[in-house]
Motif scaffolding. Structure first.
Motif, PDB file in Angstrom:
ATOM      1  N   GLY A  38       0.740  -1.131  -0.047  1.00 34.21           N
ATOM      2  CA  GLY A  38      -0.091  -0.012  -0.082  1.00 34.21           C
ATOM      3  C   GLY A  38       0.817   1.354  -0.040  1.00 34.21           C
ATOM      4  N   PHE A  39       2.056   1.293  -0.528  1.00 35.63           N
ATOM      5  CA  PHE A  39       3.131   2.305  -0.661  1.00 35.63           C
ATOM      6  C   PHE A  39       2.656   3.230  -1.883  1.00 35.63           C
ATOM      7  N   ASP A  40       2.865   4.322  -1.772  1.00 40.52           N
ATOM      8  CA  ASP A  40       3.254   5.267  -3.088  1.00 40.52           C
ATOM      9  C   ASP A  40       4.806   5.069  -3.519  1.00 40.52           C
ATOM     10  N   ALA A  41       5.013   5.645  -4.502  1.00 39.45           N
ATOM     11  CA  ALA A  41       6.283   5.451  -5.190  1.00 39.45           C
ATOM     12  C   ALA A  41       7.362   5.961  -4.436  1.00 39.45           C
ATOM     13  N   GLU A  42       6.975   7.176  -3.551  1.00 43.41           N
ATOM     14  CA  GLU A  42       7.964   8.091  -2.807  1.00 43.41           C
ATOM     15  C   GLU A  42       8.089   7.078  -1.818  1.00 43.41           C
ATOM     16  N   MET A  43       7.277   6.644  -0.947  1.00 46.67           N
ATOM     17  CA  MET A  43       7.326   5.909   0.341  1.00 46.67           C
ATOM     18  C   MET A  43       8.104   4.657  -0.101  1.00 46.67           C
ATOM     19  N   ALA A  44       7.888   3.846  -1.227  1.00 48.87           N
ATOM     20  CA  ALA A  44       8.792   2.928  -1.551  1.00 48.87           C
ATOM     21  C   ALA A  44      10.202   3.167  -1.887  1.00 48.87           C
ATOM     22  N   ARG A  45      10.519   4.245  -2.553  1.00 51.48           N
ATOM     23  CA  ARG A  45      11.827   4.892  -2.682  1.00 51.48           C
ATOM     24  C   ARG A  45      12.612   5.072  -1.376  1.00 51.48           C
ATOM     25  N   ARG A  46      11.876   5.709  -0.377  1.00 50.18           N
ATOM     26  CA  ARG A  46      12.545   6.113   0.952  1.00 50.18           C
ATOM     27  C   ARG A  46      12.801   4.844   1.611  1.00 50.18           C
ATOM     28  N   THR A  47      12.019   4.001   1.483  1.00 47.28           N
ATOM     29  CA  THR A  47      12.108   2.507   2.450  1.00 47.28           C
ATOM     30  C   THR A  47      12.757   1.195   1.634  1.00 47.28           C
ATOM     31  N   ALA A  48      13.058   1.219   0.438  1.00 49.31           N
ATOM     32  CA  ALA A  48      13.894   0.435  -0.322  1.00 49.31           C
ATOM     33  C   ALA A  48      15.234  -0.002   0.315  1.00 49.31           C
ATOM     34  N   PRO A  49      16.063   0.512   1.013  1.00 47.38           N
ATOM     35  CA  PRO A  49      17.156   0.030   1.577  1.00 47.38           C
ATOM     36  C   PRO A  49      16.482  -0.903   2.818  1.00 47.38           C
ATOM     37  N   LEU A  50      15.819  -0.495   3.559  1.00 50.29           N
ATOM     38  CA  LEU A  50      15.241  -1.181   4.752  1.00 50.29           C
ATOM     39  C   LEU A  50      14.631  -2.552   4.147  1.00 50.29           C
ATOM     40  N   ALA A  51      13.794  -2.245   3.035  1.00 57.50           N
ATOM     41  CA  ALA A  51      13.089  -3.685   2.551  1.00 57.50           C
ATOM     42  C   ALA A  51      14.240  -4.398   1.970  1.00 57.50           C
ATOM     43  N   ALA A  52      15.126  -4.073   1.460  1.00 58.20           N
ATOM     44  CA  ALA A  52      16.234  -4.788   0.689  1.00 58.20           C
ATOM     45  C   ALA A  52      16.868  -5.651   1.934  1.00 58.20           C
TER      46      ALA A  52
END
Length: 120
Positions: free
Chosen positions: A37-51
């Motif tokens: 349920g993330f928008d593109a900006e939230m996904a971009r900002r949290t990508a390192p944590l998700a990886a």
């Protein structure tokens, strides 16, 4: 019962490979963003944590596969250890992040662990 236990362990391992792919490779794409349920900006900002989370899920999957292919007692012990890790991670995630994680991660891990212990 051992066959059922092995199938359940394999399914939990596959679930964690799926989570790895979602978190490491699809986080900023449509499947990952819509899943969380993330928008593109939230996904971009949290990508390192998700990886990072995805990598840990990969380690869980690898440990479960190791438990499936290793001879006993190592295989049994690896399955018990890594399924316990799955359950702890699922409970922690369910309590701190999203209750869905209890059903999606902790419950399958607990069912597989019960089957592994029952097959013993």
């Amino acid at each position: 019962m051992e066959i059922l236990a092995n199938v359940l362990v394999a399914l939990v391992a596959a679930l964690h490979v799926y989570i790895l792919v979602m978190e490491m490779f699809l986080w900023q794409r449509r499947p990952g963003m819509s899943f969380h349920g993330f928008d593109a900006e939230m996904a971009r900002r949290t990508a390192p944590l998700a990886a990072n989370q995805g990598l840990y899920n990969g380690f869980l999957a690898a440990g479960l596969v190791w438990g499936l292919i290793a001879a006993d007692p190592t295989g049994f012990r690896a399955q018990v250890f890594f399924l316990s890790c799955v359950i702890v991670a699922g409970v922690y995630g369910g309590v701190t992040a999203n209750r869905r994680i209890l059903l999606a991660q902790a419950l399958p891990g607990a069912v597989a662990l019960a089957a592994v212990l029952a097959a013993r």
